[in-house]
Design a protein around this motif. Sequence first.
Motif, PDB file in Angstrom:
ATOM      1  N   GLY A   1       0.792  -1.326   0.027  1.00  0.00           N
ATOM      2  CA  GLY A   1      -0.009   0.016   0.076  1.00  0.00           C
ATOM      3  C   GLY A   1       1.059   1.413  -0.051  1.00  0.00           C
ATOM      4  N   VAL A   2       0.473   2.436  -0.511  1.00  0.00           N
ATOM      5  CA  VAL A   2       0.982   3.704  -0.707  1.00  0.00           C
ATOM      6  C   VAL A   2       0.024   4.797   0.204  1.00  0.00           C
ATOM      7  CG1 VAL A   2       2.094   5.290  -1.858  1.00  0.00           C
ATOM      8  CG2 VAL A   2       2.058   2.942  -2.691  1.00  0.00           C
ATOM      9  N   ILE A   3       0.777   5.664   0.982  1.00  0.00           N
ATOM     10  CA  ILE A   3       0.018   6.684   1.724  1.00  0.00           C
ATOM     11  C   ILE A   3       0.743   7.914   1.234  1.00  0.00           C
ATOM     12  CG2 ILE A   3      -0.621   7.700   3.881  1.00  0.00           C
ATOM     13  CD1 ILE A   3      -0.409   4.898   5.069  1.00  0.00           C
ATOM     14  N   GLY A   4      -0.033   9.279   0.857  1.00  0.00           N
ATOM     15  CA  GLY A   4       0.414  10.268   0.588  1.00  0.00           C
ATOM     16  C   GLY A   4      -0.343  11.369   1.135  1.00  0.00           C
ATOM     17  N   LEU A   5       0.160  12.543   1.052  1.00  0.00           N
ATOM     18  CA  LEU A   5      -0.312  13.885   1.578  1.00  0.00           C
ATOM     19  C   LEU A   5       0.001  15.157   0.831  1.00  0.00           C
ATOM     20  CD1 LEU A   5       1.757  15.630   3.401  1.00  0.00           C
ATOM     21  CD2 LEU A   5       1.696  13.815   5.050  1.00  0.00           C
ATOM     22  N   HIS A   6      -0.824  16.025   1.076  1.00  0.00           N
ATOM     23  CA  HIS A   6      -0.603  17.393   0.380  1.00  0.00           C
ATOM     24  C   HIS A   6      -0.960  18.348   1.440  1.00  0.00           C
ATOM     25  CE1 HIS A   6      -1.245  20.661  -2.362  1.00  0.00           C
ATOM     26  NE2 HIS A   6      -0.817  19.836  -3.347  1.00  0.00           N
ATOM     27  N   MET A   7      -0.122  19.343   1.767  1.00  0.00           N
ATOM     28  CA  MET A   7      -0.594  20.598   2.494  1.00  0.00           C
ATOM     29  C   MET A   7      -1.922  21.382   1.961  1.00  0.00           C
ATOM     30  SD  MET A   7       2.284  20.174   4.383  1.00  0.00           S
ATOM     31  CE  MET A   7       1.836  21.627   5.437  1.00  0.00           C
ATOM     32  N   GLU A   8      -2.645  21.644   2.960  1.00  0.00           N
ATOM     33  CA  GLU A   8      -3.894  22.206   2.552  1.00  0.00           C
ATOM     34  C   GLU A   8      -4.026  23.437   3.405  1.00  0.00           C
ATOM     35  OE1 GLU A   8      -6.892  23.307   1.206  1.00  0.00           O
ATOM     36  OE2 GLU A   8      -6.406  21.652   0.325  1.00  0.00           O
ATOM     37  N   GLU A   9      -4.119  24.375   2.717  1.00  0.00           N
ATOM     38  CA  GLU A   9      -4.289  25.872   3.473  1.00  0.00           C
ATOM     39  C   GLU A   9      -5.770  26.393   4.105  1.00  0.00           C
ATOM     40  OE1 GLU A   9      -5.274  26.670  -0.793  1.00  0.00           O
ATOM     41  OE2 GLU A   9      -3.786  25.283   0.118  1.00  0.00           O
ATOM     42  N   SER A  10      -6.710  25.505   3.635  1.00  0.00           N
ATOM     43  CA  SER A  10      -8.020  25.806   4.114  1.00  0.00           C
ATOM     44  C   SER A  10      -8.258  25.042   5.263  1.00  0.00           C
ATOM     45  CB  SER A  10      -9.118  25.371   2.925  1.00  0.00           C
ATOM     46  OG  SER A  10      -9.315  23.955   2.733  1.00  0.00           O
ATOM     47  N   ILE A  11      -7.559  24.077   5.847  1.00  0.00           N
ATOM     48  CA  ILE A  11      -7.863  23.264   6.982  1.00  0.00           C
ATOM     49  C   ILE A  11      -6.575  23.746   7.944  1.00  0.00           C
ATOM     50  CG2 ILE A  11      -7.439  21.079   7.850  1.00  0.00           C
ATOM     51  CD1 ILE A  11      -8.414  19.770   5.173  1.00  0.00           C
ATOM     52  N   LYS A  12      -7.249  24.062   9.150  1.00  0.00           N
ATOM     53  CA  LYS A  12      -6.244  24.261  10.412  1.00  0.00           C
ATOM     54  C   LYS A  12      -5.275  23.434  10.590  1.00  0.00           C
ATOM     55  CE  LYS A  12      -9.003  23.264  14.271  1.00  0.00           C
ATOM     56  NZ  LYS A  12      -9.661  23.724  15.559  1.00  0.00           N
ATOM     57  N   ALA A  13      -3.957  24.043  10.969  1.00  0.00           N
ATOM     58  CA  ALA A  13      -2.805  23.037  11.413  1.00  0.00           C
ATOM     59  C   ALA A  13      -3.302  22.315  12.576  1.00  0.00           C
ATOM     60  CB  ALA A  13      -1.522  24.122  11.844  1.00  0.00           C
ATOM     61  N   GLY A  14      -2.925  21.236  12.923  1.00  0.00           N
ATOM     62  CA  GLY A  14      -3.404  20.302  13.815  1.00  0.00           C
ATOM     63  C   GLY A  14      -4.615  19.225  13.280  1.00  0.00           C
ATOM     64  N   CYS A  15      -5.053  19.300  11.970  1.00  0.00           N
ATOM     65  CA  CYS A  15      -5.950  18.756  11.476  1.00  0.00           C
ATOM     66  C   CYS A  15      -5.517  17.978  10.275  1.00  0.00           C
ATOM     67  CB  CYS A  15      -7.251  19.273  11.392  1.00  0.00           C
ATOM     68  SG  CYS A  15      -8.050  20.209  13.015  1.00  0.00           S
ATOM     69  N   ILE A  16      -6.169  16.866   9.808  1.00  0.00           N
ATOM     70  CA  ILE A  16      -6.054  16.409   8.455  1.00  0.00           C
ATOM     71  C   ILE A  16      -7.525  16.184   7.830  1.00  0.00           C
ATOM     72  CG2 ILE A  16      -4.062  15.238   9.090  1.00  0.00           C
ATOM     73  CD1 ILE A  16      -5.700  12.766   8.603  1.00  0.00           C
ATOM     74  N   GLY A  17      -7.477  16.064   6.648  1.00  0.00           N
ATOM     75  CA  GLY A  17      -8.787  15.965   5.865  1.00  0.00           C
ATOM     76  C   GLY A  17      -8.782  14.886   5.057  1.00  0.00           C
ATOM     77  N   ILE A  18      -9.745  14.154   4.672  1.00  0.00           N
ATOM     78  CA  ILE A  18      -9.687  12.642   4.118  1.00  0.00           C
ATOM     79  C   ILE A  18     -11.021  12.373   3.544  1.00  0.00           C
ATOM     80  CG2 ILE A  18      -9.585  10.975   5.894  1.00  0.00           C
ATOM     81  CD1 ILE A  18      -7.764   9.396   4.401  1.00  0.00           C
TER      82      ILE A  18
END
Length: 238
Positions: A1-18
């Motif tokens: 499996g592969v996991i990736g991420l992208h910085m997101e300026e609309s989500i506050k630091a300390g959270c992730i969105g998925i």
Amino acid sequence: GVIGLHMEESIKAGCIGIKYGIMNASSNPFEITIKGKSSHGAYPHEGVDAILISAYVLTALQSVVSRETSPLNSVVLTIGTVNGGYAPNVICDKVVLKGILRTMDAGLRKSIPKRIVKITDGITKSMNASFDFDMYEGYPCLINDKGMTDLIIKSAAEQITRENVLMLENPSMGVEDFAYFCYNVPSAFYRLGCRNEKKGIVNSAHSPLFDIDEDSIEIGMITECQAAVNFIFNFASR
């Protein structure tokens, strides 16, 4: 499996969105060359104005989305560059339109290029011009695997609590080359929040003023590490 991420300026630091399923749209860059006939600007009747014709084509193509596609289907048809002309007193003989098609529907990804060709063909023929059309295979849709998405949600919740794991309602019309991993092995991609209004970190990722709250880097690292550990115990051991 592969996991990736992208910085997101609309989500506050300390959270992730998925989200489950489609995370990002597919894309197909294209190029239309309108070919007319040059003449002196004082004698426009002796030429075929490629600039005028390209304006009709550009306008007509927008009807593919606004009048031929269901409002419930997400499609973006963008003409990003228009290049043509040599001098203000010369009728232009060639204009190159460059654009990109974005969609999340495989059927529309196949049918809309045919409509682009048919519309452009009709307009150019009616105005005594011709055209060339080239479309390129861009990125496919990024589709998160359910099992890998569950893994990220569980892993992030263990490190930053479940309330800081945000379930995104809508996919992005942006494209992402991580999609190729998803088509080969079970994979999932998420957004790492980097917004901090108190620090003035609020600008878009494509803005020259873009910045991140560097505290978010730690969130990404511990989420990735926890996911790797959980993957080894929950998936690789099967």
